[in-house]
Motif scaffolding. Structure first.
Motif, short mmCIF file in Angstrom:
data_model
loop_
_atom_site.label_atom_id
_atom_site.label_comp_id
_atom_site.label_asym_id
_atom_site.label_seq_id
_atom_site.Cartn_x
_atom_site.Cartn_y
_atom_site.Cartn_z
N SER A 191 6.65 3.49 7.43
CA SER A 191 7.37 3.24 6.17
C SER A 191 6.61 3.87 5.02
O SER A 191 5.48 4.33 5.17
CB SER A 191 7.58 1.73 5.94
OG SER A 191 6.35 1.05 5.87
N ALA A 192 7.23 3.86 3.85
CA ALA A 192 6.70 4.60 2.71
C ALA A 192 5.38 4.03 2.19
O ALA A 192 5.07 2.84 2.37
CB ALA A 192 7.73 4.58 1.58
N VAL A 193 4.61 4.90 1.53
CA VAL A 193 3.37 4.48 0.88
C VAL A 193 3.74 3.93 -0.50
O VAL A 193 3.93 4.69 -1.45
CB VAL A 193 2.38 5.65 0.77
CG1 VAL A 193 1.10 5.18 0.07
CG2 VAL A 193 2.06 6.20 2.14
N THR A 194 3.86 2.64 -0.59
CA THR A 194 4.21 1.96 -1.84
C THR A 194 3.38 0.70 -1.97
O THR A 194 2.77 0.24 -0.99
CB THR A 194 5.70 1.57 -1.87
OG1 THR A 194 5.95 0.62 -0.82
CG2 THR A 194 6.60 2.79 -1.68
N THR A 195 3.39 0.12 -3.17
CA THR A 195 2.69 -1.14 -3.37
C THR A 195 3.27 -2.22 -2.47
O THR A 195 2.53 -2.97 -1.82
CB THR A 195 2.79 -1.58 -4.84
OG1 THR A 195 2.21 -0.56 -5.67
CG2 THR A 195 2.05 -2.89 -5.07
N ARG A 196 4.58 -2.32 -2.42
CA ARG A 196 5.21 -3.34 -1.58
C ARG A 196 4.93 -3.10 -0.10
O ARG A 196 4.86 -4.04 0.69
CB ARG A 196 6.72 -3.35 -1.82
CG ARG A 196 7.12 -4.02 -3.12
CD ARG A 196 8.61 -4.28 -3.15
NE ARG A 196 9.01 -5.03 -4.33
CZ ARG A 196 10.21 -5.57 -4.50
NH1 ARG A 196 11.13 -5.44 -3.56
NH2 ARG A 196 10.49 -6.23 -5.60
N GLY A 197 4.79 -1.84 0.30
CA GLY A 197 4.56 -1.52 1.70
C GLY A 197 3.14 -1.75 2.17
O GLY A 197 2.87 -1.71 3.38
N ALA A 198 2.21 -1.99 1.24
CA ALA A 198 0.83 -2.26 1.62
C ALA A 198 0.71 -3.67 2.22
O ALA A 198 1.55 -4.54 1.99
CB ALA A 198 -0.09 -2.12 0.41
N HIS A 199 -0.33 -3.88 2.99
CA HIS A 199 -0.63 -5.20 3.57
C HIS A 199 -1.60 -5.94 2.64
O HIS A 199 -2.32 -5.29 1.88
CB HIS A 199 -1.30 -5.05 4.93
CG HIS A 199 -0.49 -4.33 5.96
ND1 HIS A 199 -0.60 -4.59 7.30
CD2 HIS A 199 0.44 -3.34 5.87
CE1 HIS A 199 0.21 -3.79 8.00
NE2 HIS A 199 0.84 -3.01 7.14
N PRO A 200 -1.73 -7.24 2.75
CA PRO A 200 -1.09 -8.18 3.66
C PRO A 200 0.37 -8.46 3.28
O PRO A 200 0.80 -8.17 2.17
CB PRO A 200 -1.92 -9.47 3.51
CG PRO A 200 -3.17 -9.08 2.80
CD PRO A 200 -2.81 -7.89 1.97
N PHE A 201 1.08 -9.06 4.25
CA PHE A 201 2.42 -9.55 3.99
C PHE A 201 2.43 -11.07 4.10
O PHE A 201 1.79 -11.64 4.98
CB PHE A 201 3.42 -8.96 4.99
CG PHE A 201 3.81 -7.55 4.67
CD1 PHE A 201 4.79 -7.29 3.71
CD2 PHE A 201 3.20 -6.49 5.30
CE1 PHE A 201 5.14 -5.99 3.40
CE2 PHE A 201 3.55 -5.18 4.99
CZ PHE A 201 4.52 -4.93 4.04
N SER A 202 3.17 -11.69 3.20
CA SER A 202 3.28 -13.15 3.19
C SER A 202 4.75 -13.53 3.09
O SER A 202 5.46 -13.04 2.21
CB SER A 202 2.51 -13.74 2.00
OG SER A 202 2.65 -15.15 1.97
N THR A 203 5.20 -14.39 3.99
CA THR A 203 6.60 -14.82 3.99
C THR A 203 6.72 -16.34 3.89
O THR A 203 7.83 -16.86 3.99
CB THR A 203 7.33 -14.32 5.26
OG1 THR A 203 6.59 -14.72 6.42
CG2 THR A 203 7.47 -12.81 5.24
N SER A 204 5.61 -17.03 3.69
CA SER A 204 5.67 -18.48 3.48
C SER A 204 4.40 -18.94 2.76
O SER A 204 3.44 -18.17 2.60
CB SER A 204 5.83 -19.24 4.81
OG SER A 204 4.74 -19.00 5.66
#
Length: 297
Positions: free
Chosen positions: A153-166
């Motif tokens: 996926s694209a190199v973007t701020t949103r695409g960077a890790h970590p990911f949090s869904t809760s």
């Protein structure tokens, strides 16, 4: 190829050192992922309050958006600004409304929510990202970090890790999932929301879904061994600790070190080499398809 680091401190008196160690570990993994980086730190919390980490492309948008949020909630937010991100605390009873406001504001992006967790990520060299956000000055019980070399996926701020869904949960990942699109569709039907096309966000959402069904973190991770196809190493942060899981093949490198003071994870040993007392640590490679977890009460 990406780089993962994690550090869990066993003793409260070491908490002021968390950011210093984590920033060095993150910088060491730059060669494994130079396009973006991020980290989550579990620091202090306030009873009855929840932290929102919010980002924006421009400082003026961030300030204006948070001003509007505070006015709508009729709460003095007192944002703590860190470059393109800010952390605000809202009463637990107003969390749902605050989320709706942030997610509905085109100027803002909700990065993470937690009673103790603060989450930062940005495009750029990991060492520079850590410097921009002031990671070395952050205190806490534990933290995880990620350096990204984008492949799916694209190199973007949103695409960077970590990911949090809760709440207070985040995940970093080295590897690739082959069935993430099918899982995303299934989880979306179950009410899990996603903001990117990144397969790692799907993995985080999967854990959230399992936890919502009443599974423990260990049970959720064990279930992922059956439901997630691909090759992966996960490091998961929670309010009280962190966990590590490698897929059954375990082709991605991973090493851990444990002493009486800490547990540390790195994609390579050099990420751990600068930690105090690592020469006397129990250094080991986590086994395939085995959940490792540590918590502080």
């Amino acid at each position: 190829m990406c780089g993962i680091v994690g550090l869990f401190l066993k003793r409260p008196e070491l908490e002021p050192e968390l950011g210093t160690h984590l920033s060095r570990m993150l910088a060491t993994m730059s060669a494994r992922g130079p396009d973006s980086a991020g980290f989550a730190v579990y620091g202090s919390g306030t009873a009855g309050k929840v932290k929102l980490t919010v980002s924006a492309a421009a400082a003026a948008d961030l300030e204006a958006g948070l001003a509007d949020l505070g006015a709508h909630l009729e709460e003095p937010l007192a944002p703590q600004y860190h470059e393109t991100h800010a952390v605000v605390s809202v009463p637990e009873g107003k969390l749902a409304e605050a989320r709706r406001m942030v997610e509905g504001d085109e100027r803002l992006s909700l990065v993470g929510v937690g009673t103790r967790m603060e989450l930062y990520k940005e495009v750029g060299l990991p060492e520079k990202v850590a410097e921009r956000f002031g990671l070395s000055d952050m205190h806490g019980t534990h933290g995880v970090g990620h350096t990204r070399m984008a492949t799916e996926s694209a190199v973007t701020t949103r695409g960077a890790h970590p990911f949090s869904t809760s709440l207070d949960e985040c995940l970093v990942h080295n590897g690739s999932l082959s069935n993430h699109n099918a899982l995303r569709r299934m989880l979306s039907r179950e009410g899990i929301r996603f903001s990117t096309e990144n397969d790692t966000e799907v993995a985080a959402g999967y854990l959230t879904w399992r936890l919502q069904q009443g599974a423990s973190l260990k049970e959720a991770l064990e279930a992922s061994l059956k439901d997630l196809d691909g090759f992966y190493t996960f490091v998961v942060g929670t309010e009280n600790g962190f966990a590590v899981l490698r897929d059954p093949i375990s082709c991605k490198p991973a090493v851990m070190a444990e002493t009486d003071d800490y547990v540390a994870f790195g994609s390579e040993y050099r990420a751990l080499a600068g930690l105090p007392g690592v020469d006397k640590a129990r250094v080991f490679e986590p086994k395939p398809a085995t959940v490792y977890a540590w918590e502080r009460q």
